[in-house]
Design a protein around this motif. Structure first.
Motif, PDB file in Angstrom:
ATOM      1  N   ASP A  32       0.830  -1.199   0.000  1.00 51.38           N
ATOM      2  CA  ASP A  32       0.000   0.000   0.000  1.00 51.38           C
ATOM      3  C   ASP A  32       0.870   1.256   0.000  1.00 51.38           C
ATOM      4  O   ASP A  32       0.603   2.224  -0.726  1.00 51.38           O
ATOM      5  CB  ASP A  32      -0.919  -0.027   1.217  1.00 51.38           C
ATOM      6  CG  ASP A  32      -2.099   0.936   1.082  1.00 51.38           C
ATOM      7  OD1 ASP A  32      -2.419   1.339  -0.050  1.00 51.38           O
ATOM      8  OD2 ASP A  32      -2.709   1.265   2.119  1.00 51.38           O
ATOM      9  N   ASN A  33       1.929   1.264   0.807  1.00 56.16           N
ATOM     10  CA  ASN A  33       2.825   2.417   0.867  1.00 56.16           C
ATOM     11  C   ASN A  33       3.533   2.634  -0.471  1.00 56.16           C
ATOM     12  O   ASN A  33       3.705   3.777  -0.916  1.00 56.16           O
ATOM     13  CB  ASN A  33       3.848   2.239   1.984  1.00 56.16           C
ATOM     14  CG  ASN A  33       3.238   2.387   3.361  1.00 56.16           C
ATOM     15  OD1 ASN A  33       2.211   3.060   3.530  1.00 56.16           O
ATOM     16  ND2 ASN A  33       3.839   1.758   4.359  1.00 56.16           N
ATOM     17  N   TYR A  34       3.956   1.548  -1.104  1.00 59.93           N
ATOM     18  CA  TYR A  34       4.587   1.671  -2.426  1.00 59.93           C
ATOM     19  C   TYR A  34       3.602   2.284  -3.419  1.00 59.93           C
ATOM     20  O   TYR A  34       3.946   3.210  -4.170  1.00 59.93           O
ATOM     21  CB  TYR A  34       5.050   0.313  -2.934  1.00 59.93           C
ATOM     22  CG  TYR A  34       5.356   0.329  -4.424  1.00 59.93           C
ATOM     23  CD1 TYR A  34       6.604   0.705  -4.900  1.00 59.93           C
ATOM     24  CD2 TYR A  34       4.361   0.011  -5.360  1.00 59.93           C
ATOM     25  CE1 TYR A  34       6.868   0.771  -6.263  1.00 59.93           C
ATOM     26  CE2 TYR A  34       4.615   0.067  -6.719  1.00 59.93           C
ATOM     27  CZ  TYR A  34       5.863   0.440  -7.164  1.00 59.93           C
ATOM     28  OH  TYR A  34       6.107   0.514  -8.506  1.00 59.93           O
ATOM     29  N   LEU A  35       2.382   1.768  -3.447  1.00 55.66           N
ATOM     30  CA  LEU A  35       1.394   2.245  -4.416  1.00 55.66           C
ATOM     31  C   LEU A  35       1.042   3.711  -4.192  1.00 55.66           C
ATOM     32  O   LEU A  35       0.608   4.398  -5.124  1.00 55.66           O
ATOM     33  CB  LEU A  35       0.137   1.374  -4.355  1.00 55.66           C
ATOM     34  CG  LEU A  35       0.320  -0.052  -4.872  1.00 55.66           C
ATOM     35  CD1 LEU A  35      -0.917  -0.894  -4.583  1.00 55.66           C
ATOM     36  CD2 LEU A  35       0.623  -0.064  -6.373  1.00 55.66           C
ATOM     37  N   HIS A  36       1.250   4.198  -2.985  1.00 54.45           N
ATOM     38  CA  HIS A  36       1.010   5.613  -2.710  1.00 54.45           C
ATOM     39  C   HIS A  36       2.205   6.465  -3.143  1.00 54.45           C
ATOM     40  O   HIS A  36       2.033   7.653  -3.444  1.00 54.45           O
ATOM     41  CB  HIS A  36       0.734   5.819  -1.219  1.00 54.45           C
ATOM     42  CG  HIS A  36      -0.204   6.942  -0.929  1.00 54.45           C
ATOM     43  ND1 HIS A  36      -1.561   6.870  -1.164  1.00 54.45           N
ATOM     44  CD2 HIS A  36       0.008   8.204  -0.447  1.00 54.45           C
ATOM     45  CE1 HIS A  36      -2.141   8.010  -0.820  1.00 54.45           C
ATOM     46  NE2 HIS A  36      -1.202   8.842  -0.392  1.00 54.45           N
ATOM     47  N   ALA A  37       3.388   5.867  -3.194  1.00 52.10           N
ATOM     48  CA  ALA A  37       4.590   6.618  -3.566  1.00 52.10           C
ATOM     49  C   ALA A  37       4.835   6.646  -5.069  1.00 52.10           C
ATOM     50  O   ALA A  37       5.351   7.639  -5.598  1.00 52.10           O
ATOM     51  CB  ALA A  37       5.808   6.014  -2.863  1.00 52.10           C
ATOM     52  N   PRO A  61      -2.557   5.941   3.244  1.00 50.11           N
ATOM     53  CA  PRO A  61      -2.265   4.674   3.931  1.00 50.11           C
ATOM     54  C   PRO A  61      -2.228   4.839   5.443  1.00 50.11           C
ATOM     55  O   PRO A  61      -1.697   5.830   5.969  1.00 50.11           O
ATOM     56  CB  PRO A  61      -0.879   4.294   3.388  1.00 50.11           C
ATOM     57  CG  PRO A  61      -0.770   4.980   2.074  1.00 50.11           C
ATOM     58  CD  PRO A  61      -1.517   6.276   2.256  1.00 50.11           C
ATOM     59  N   GLY A  62      -2.804   3.872   6.122  1.00 45.82           N
ATOM     60  CA  GLY A  62      -2.731   3.832   7.572  1.00 45.82           C
ATOM     61  C   GLY A  62      -3.666   4.767   8.306  1.00 45.82           C
ATOM     62  O   GLY A  62      -3.652   4.812   9.548  1.00 45.82           O
ATOM     63  N   SER A  63      -4.504   5.500   7.583  1.00 47.27           N
ATOM     64  CA  SER A  63      -5.369   6.464   8.275  1.00 47.27           C
ATOM     65  C   SER A  63      -6.489   5.782   9.049  1.00 47.27           C
ATOM     66  O   SER A  63      -6.978   6.313  10.052  1.00 47.27           O
ATOM     67  CB  SER A  63      -5.977   7.448   7.268  1.00 47.27           C
ATOM     68  OG  SER A  63      -6.931   6.804   6.447  1.00 47.27           O
ATOM     69  N   GLU A 119      -7.922   4.517  -6.929  1.00 44.31           N
ATOM     70  CA  GLU A 119      -7.284   3.203  -6.809  1.00 44.31           C
ATOM     71  C   GLU A 119      -6.941   2.987  -5.350  1.00 44.31           C
ATOM     72  O   GLU A 119      -6.612   3.934  -4.630  1.00 44.31           O
ATOM     73  CB  GLU A 119      -6.021   3.112  -7.685  1.00 44.31           C
ATOM     74  CG  GLU A 119      -6.331   3.153  -9.174  1.00 44.31           C
ATOM     75  CD  GLU A 119      -5.137   2.793 -10.048  1.00 44.31           C
ATOM     76  OE1 GLU A 119      -4.084   2.390  -9.507  1.00 44.31           O
ATOM     77  OE2 GLU A 119      -5.266   2.917 -11.285  1.00 44.31           O
ATOM     78  N   TRP A 120      -6.999   1.726  -4.902  1.00 46.92           N
ATOM     79  CA  TRP A 120      -6.719   1.433  -3.506  1.00 46.92           C
ATOM     80  C   TRP A 120      -6.501  -0.060  -3.315  1.00 46.92           C
ATOM     81  O   TRP A 120      -6.784  -0.856  -4.209  1.00 46.92           O
ATOM     82  CB  TRP A 120      -7.855   1.913  -2.612  1.00 46.92           C
ATOM     83  CG  TRP A 120      -9.151   1.155  -2.712  1.00 46.92           C
ATOM     84  CD1 TRP A 120      -9.613   0.198  -1.863  1.00 46.92           C
ATOM     85  CD2 TRP A 120     -10.177   1.308  -3.722  1.00 46.92           C
ATOM     86  NE1 TRP A 120     -10.853  -0.271  -2.264  1.00 46.92           N
ATOM     87  CE2 TRP A 120     -11.214   0.401  -3.405  1.00 46.92           C
ATOM     88  CE3 TRP A 120     -10.303   2.108  -4.848  1.00 46.92           C
ATOM     89  CZ2 TRP A 120     -12.363   0.282  -4.184  1.00 46.92           C
ATOM     90  CZ3 TRP A 120     -11.450   1.995  -5.628  1.00 46.92           C
ATOM     91  CH2 TRP A 120     -12.455   1.095  -5.297  1.00 46.92           C
ATOM     92  N   VAL A 121      -5.979  -0.424  -2.153  1.00 45.85           N
ATOM     93  CA  VAL A 121      -5.876  -1.824  -1.741  1.00 45.85           C
ATOM     94  C   VAL A 121      -7.118  -2.136  -0.905  1.00 45.85           C
ATOM     95  O   VAL A 121      -7.362  -1.498   0.127  1.00 45.85           O
ATOM     96  CB  VAL A 121      -4.589  -2.079  -0.940  1.00 45.85           C
ATOM     97  CG1 VAL A 121      -4.556  -3.521  -0.423  1.00 45.85           C
ATOM     98  CG2 VAL A 121      -3.355  -1.799  -1.803  1.00 45.85           C
TER      99      VAL A 121
END
Length: 260
Positions: free
Chosen positions: A6-11, A42-44, A70-72
């Protein structure tokens, strides 16, 4: 693992966009020739409501850009129902990952290699992708080398310029499979730190069912692992397409959601 994905997809969109916060979302405003999307931060842990989706819709209308998300799914399960309630079309695709010890290289009756930043090759690779995604699935189709060459000639120069820039900067790494008919399958990976995503793997419809997509994927994975990556991810169009990637060692960890 899924948090890392998720963090990668946000970066990864940051190489081609400007990020703007809209409520619980980051809206990635494209600086390239293709649009991006909004993602939940992510993580909110925020429960997404239809009103949150509408706020992004309003901002996209102000900016004159397409509305998409887009999201996980596993990290933000509320977004799908909220997007559907706001009138968007929601889809979920298998989300897969691969670590070095699970990698099973694949080959095909073709020459597979990483592409240099050359206009003609990137133009052909883009044409193959356009034809393949226009005739989705894994069944053998009609479009072949002649259609590829015609499609390549139609691709706008500004798109090719953008692709060349990303290739030269190492933001996007492309690979392709070649037969006597030339470039017949292609794909890319997009490294950020020690994680990368494989995207856009496509085969000319007339050349399907020959193991070319798996071989191109294998070439991209080998390049990634040789250049500091230790986790590769991708989302597959369908279960049938996911099976292609599972042959080289990918396994499923969840679903990638999309709405527009």
């Amino acid at each position: 693992m899924i948090t890392r994905v998720d963090n990668y997809l946000h970066a990864v969109p940051l190489s081609g966009s400007v990020a703007e916060q809209v409520g619980p979302f980051t809206l990635f405003r494209s600086t390239t020739v293709w649009p991006y999307y909004a993602r939940p931060v992510p993580g909110s842990g925020r429960t997404i409501e239809p009103s949150d989706v509408e706020a992004v819709r309003s901002r996209c209308e102000e900016l004159g850009i397409p509305l998409s998300f887009e999201w996980v799914v596993e990290t933000c399960p509320s977004l799908g129902p909220a997007a559907a309630a706001a009138g968007l079309t929601v889809v979920e695709h298998p989300l897969l990952v691969l670590e070095r010890d699970d990698f099973r290289p694949a080959t095909a009756d073709a020459r597979c290699e990483i592409l240099p930043a050359e206009e003609a090759l990137l133009r052909q690779g883009r044409a193959v992708a356009g034809l393949a995604f226009g005739d989705a699935g894994t069944a053998v189709g009609a479009a072949g080398p002649a259609e590829r060459d015609a499609k390549a000639a139609e691709i706008p120069d500004d798109m090719i310029k953008g692709l060349l820039g990303r290739a030269r900067d190492g933001v996007t790494v492309s690979a392709a499979a070649f037969t006597d008919d030339g470039l017949v399958s292609s794909g890319q990976h997009q490294p950020v730190g020690s994680t990368t995503e494989i995207v856009g793997v496509a085969t000319l419809p007339a050349m399907r069912r020959r193991g070319l997509a798996a071989a191109v994927t294998s070439t991209l994975v080998e390049h990634a692992f040789a250049n500091g990556v230790d986790l590769v991810l991708l989302s597959a169009e369908s279960d049938a397409v996911a099976a292609v990637y599972e042959r080289v060692g990918f396994h499923r960890i969840g679903f990638a959601g999309a709405a527009e």
